[in-house]
Design a protein around this motif. Structure first.
Motif, short mmCIF file in Angstrom:
data_model
loop_
_atom_site.label_atom_id
_atom_site.label_comp_id
_atom_site.label_asym_id
_atom_site.label_seq_id
_atom_site.Cartn_x
_atom_site.Cartn_y
_atom_site.Cartn_z
N GLU A 179 0.80 -1.22 0.00
CA GLU A 179 0.00 0.00 0.00
C GLU A 179 0.84 1.28 0.00
O GLU A 179 0.36 2.35 -0.37
CB GLU A 179 -0.94 0.02 1.21
CG GLU A 179 -0.24 0.04 2.55
CD GLU A 179 -1.20 0.06 3.73
OE1 GLU A 179 -2.38 0.35 3.52
OE2 GLU A 179 -0.75 -0.23 4.85
N LYS A 180 2.12 1.17 0.39
CA LYS A 180 2.99 2.34 0.43
C LYS A 180 3.73 2.58 -0.89
O LYS A 180 4.52 3.52 -1.00
CB LYS A 180 4.00 2.21 1.57
CG LYS A 180 3.34 2.19 2.96
CD LYS A 180 4.37 2.02 4.06
CE LYS A 180 3.69 1.96 5.43
NZ LYS A 180 4.67 1.74 6.53
N LYS A 240 -9.39 8.50 -10.04
CA LYS A 240 -8.98 8.97 -8.73
C LYS A 240 -7.70 9.79 -8.73
O LYS A 240 -7.47 10.58 -7.83
CB LYS A 240 -8.81 7.76 -7.79
CG LYS A 240 -10.12 7.01 -7.55
CD LYS A 240 -9.90 5.83 -6.61
CE LYS A 240 -11.21 5.07 -6.37
NZ LYS A 240 -11.03 3.90 -5.50
N ARG A 255 -8.62 14.20 -9.74
CA ARG A 255 -8.44 14.90 -8.46
C ARG A 255 -7.10 15.64 -8.39
O ARG A 255 -6.70 16.11 -7.33
CB ARG A 255 -8.54 13.90 -7.31
CG ARG A 255 -9.90 13.20 -7.26
CD ARG A 255 -9.95 12.17 -6.16
NE ARG A 255 -11.19 11.39 -6.25
CZ ARG A 255 -11.48 10.37 -5.44
NH1 ARG A 255 -10.63 10.02 -4.49
NH2 ARG A 255 -12.61 9.71 -5.59
N MET A 288 -4.12 14.62 -8.36
CA MET A 288 -3.14 14.05 -7.45
C MET A 288 -1.78 13.98 -8.14
O MET A 288 -1.69 13.82 -9.36
CB MET A 288 -3.57 12.64 -7.02
CG MET A 288 -4.80 12.59 -6.14
SD MET A 288 -5.25 10.89 -5.69
CE MET A 288 -3.83 10.42 -4.71
N GLY A 328 1.73 10.50 -4.28
CA GLY A 328 0.67 9.66 -3.73
C GLY A 328 1.04 8.20 -3.73
O GLY A 328 1.90 7.75 -4.50
N GLY A 336 -2.23 3.19 -1.31
CA GLY A 336 -3.21 3.23 -0.22
C GLY A 336 -4.16 4.39 -0.32
O GLY A 336 -5.27 4.34 0.23
N ASP A 337 -3.76 5.46 -1.04
CA ASP A 337 -4.62 6.64 -1.19
C ASP A 337 -5.77 6.40 -2.17
O ASP A 337 -6.79 7.09 -2.11
CB ASP A 337 -3.79 7.84 -1.69
CG ASP A 337 -2.72 8.27 -0.70
OD1 ASP A 337 -2.93 8.06 0.51
OD2 ASP A 337 -1.69 8.81 -1.13
N ILE A 338 -5.60 5.46 -3.09
CA ILE A 338 -6.59 5.31 -4.16
C ILE A 338 -7.20 3.91 -4.23
O ILE A 338 -8.08 3.67 -5.06
CB ILE A 338 -5.98 5.65 -5.54
CG1 ILE A 338 -4.83 4.69 -5.88
CG2 ILE A 338 -5.51 7.09 -5.59
CD1 ILE A 338 -4.31 4.82 -7.30
#
Length: 340
Positions: A22-23, A61, A65, A67, A72, A75-77
C-alpha cells in the motif's frame, strides 16, 4: 443423459494482476503495471491483501483529483475492504456478487492468499447466459441516477447532491439546476452512461481560419482534461462536452467527479474563448425561462420566490424584484445578469 457441469470461478479466473504494498508510489505502480501488462493491482498491508487498484482508478482517482502520482501511494486510491470470492464458487454466484457490489473485477482468495482474479468479461466469455447477472440493467441504473439527482439538498456544494429538475425520455435523462451552468443530458446505452453538455456554440458556418483556431483550442483543452472530452457534433458542428462512465463500475462518487469535471471544463472553455459576458447572459436567460415555466404550470408567487432563494441562491429582496420584472415583461439582459 447428458449431465451439465456447473462452471466455477476457477474455470474462468486468470492471473492478470500484480501484488504491491500500500505504500508503493503511484507512479512506480503504473510503471510496473505497464511492464507486466496487467490490469489490476492487489494492494497489501503487512503482506496481507487489503484492497485493489485498477487501470480506471488511475484515471478517475488520480487525474480527476489532480493528485501527484510521484507523491501519492496506492493506499490513497485503493478500493477497500477487498471483496473476494473462492475458486470453487459457482460463476453464477460470482456474477451476482459483482452485480450487487457494483464491481467489475473480483479477486479470488484461497487460504488467505490471492490466487486469481475474475472479471465480467471472463464470466461472459465462459458463460454468455450470465450476462444479465454480471450487469445491472439500464433501467436499474437510470432509476438509481435519477434518485441521486433528486434526493439531495439545494445547499450542497456537491453538484451530484443538489435537487435537480429531471425529465425522462426513454433512455435519455435531461436534468438542470439553476446553480449549474448547463443542461445535463444523460444517455444510457449498453454498458456506458454518457454525460453530454451542449454548449450552443456552432462552428459550421465559420470561415476556415476561425474553425481551425477553434479546433486547435479544443485540442489544447482536451490535453488538460481527464474525464471530459470536447467534441464537435451534428450538422451544425456544435461544440459538445462529454464524459463517459462505465455501468459496471460507476458509483455516486465517480458520478459526482464527472459532473465536477464538466463544470470545470466548461469554465475552461469559456475563458479560452473569451465568452464570459455572453455566457452570463445565457445563464440568466435560462433562469428566467425556468421561472416562466413555473408560472405557466400555476406556481404561486411564494413558490417562485422560494425557488429563486433556495435553488438560485438570491436573497429574498432580489428574488421579489426579479419576479416582478419577469411578470411585467422580459427584463433586460443587464438586469438579469445583475440580479444573478
Amino acid at each position: 443423459m447428458v449431465i451439465m457441469r456447473v462452471l466455477k470461478v476457477k474455470d474462468a479466473m486468470s492471473n492478470n494482476f500484480i501484488v504491491l504494498d500500500e505504500k508503493t508510489i503511484i507512479q512506480d505502480a503504473i510503471k510496473v503495471m505497464m511492464e507486466k501488462n496487467k490490469y489490476a493491482i492487489i494492494v497489501t498491508s503487512d503482506g496481507k491483501p487489503k484492497g485493489i487498484v485498477t487501470e480506471r482508478d488511475f484515471t478517475v482517482k488520480v487525474l480527476s483529483r489532480n493528485m501527484d502520482p510521484g507523491k501519492g501511494v496506492l493506499g490513497d486510491i485503493m478500493s477497500s475492504p477487498l471483496i473476494t470470492t473462492k475458486p470453487d464458487e459457482t460463476l453464477e454466484n460470482a456474477a451476482k456478487l459483482m452485480a450487487n457490489k457494483k464491481i467489475r473485477k473480483l479477486p479470488v482468495m484461497d487460504d488467505g492468499n490471492i490466487v486469481g482474479i475474475i472479471t465480467e468479461d471472463d464470466i461472459i466469455r465462459i458463460s454468455p447466459d450470465l450476462i444479465s447477472l454480471a450487469f445491472q440493467t439500464v433501467t436499474d441504473w437510470k432509476a438509481e441516477i435519477i434518485r441521486w439527482l433528486t434526493s439531495g439538498s439545494d445547499s450542497s456544494e456537491d453538484p451530484a447532491n443538489l435537487i435537480w429538475d429531471v425529465k425522462v425520455q426513454d433512455n435519455l435523462v435531461v436534468a438542470e439546476h439553476p446553480k449549474i451552468p448547463f443542461i445535463l443530458h444523460i444517455l444510457f446505452a449498453n454498458r456506458i452512461i454518457r454525460l453530454d453538455v451542449y454548449t450552443g456554440l456552432e462552428t459550421a458556418l465559420l470561415d476556415p481560419i476561425q474553425r481551425l483556431d477553434i479546433s486547435r483550442k479544443l485540442l489544447f483543452l482536451n490535453d488538460r482534461t481527464a474525464l471530459v472530452k470536447f467534441t464537435i457534433r451534428g450538422i451544425n458542428e456544435e461544440i459538445v462536452l462529454s464524459s463517459d462512465l462505465d455501468l459496471a463500475s460507476i458509483n455516486r462518487e465517480e458520478f459526482s467527479d464527472a459532473l465536477t469535471g464538466l463544470i470545470t471544463a466548461l469554465y475552461m472553455m469559456i475563458k479560452e474563448f473569451k465568452l464570459e459576458e455572453e455566457f452570463n447572459k445565457q445563464l440568466a436567460q435560462r433562469v428566467m425561462l425556468m421561472v416562466k415555466e413555473r408560472i405557466e404550470k400555476g406556481a404561486t408567487k411564494d413558490d417562485i420566490i422560494s425557488f429563486l432563494v433556495t435553488k438560485v441562491g438570491l436573497d429574498e429582496n432580489s428574488a421579489r424584484k426579479l419576479l416582478d420584472e419577469i411578470i411585467k415583461g422580459k427584463p433586460s439582459d443587464e438586469h438579469l445578469t445583475a440580479y444573478l
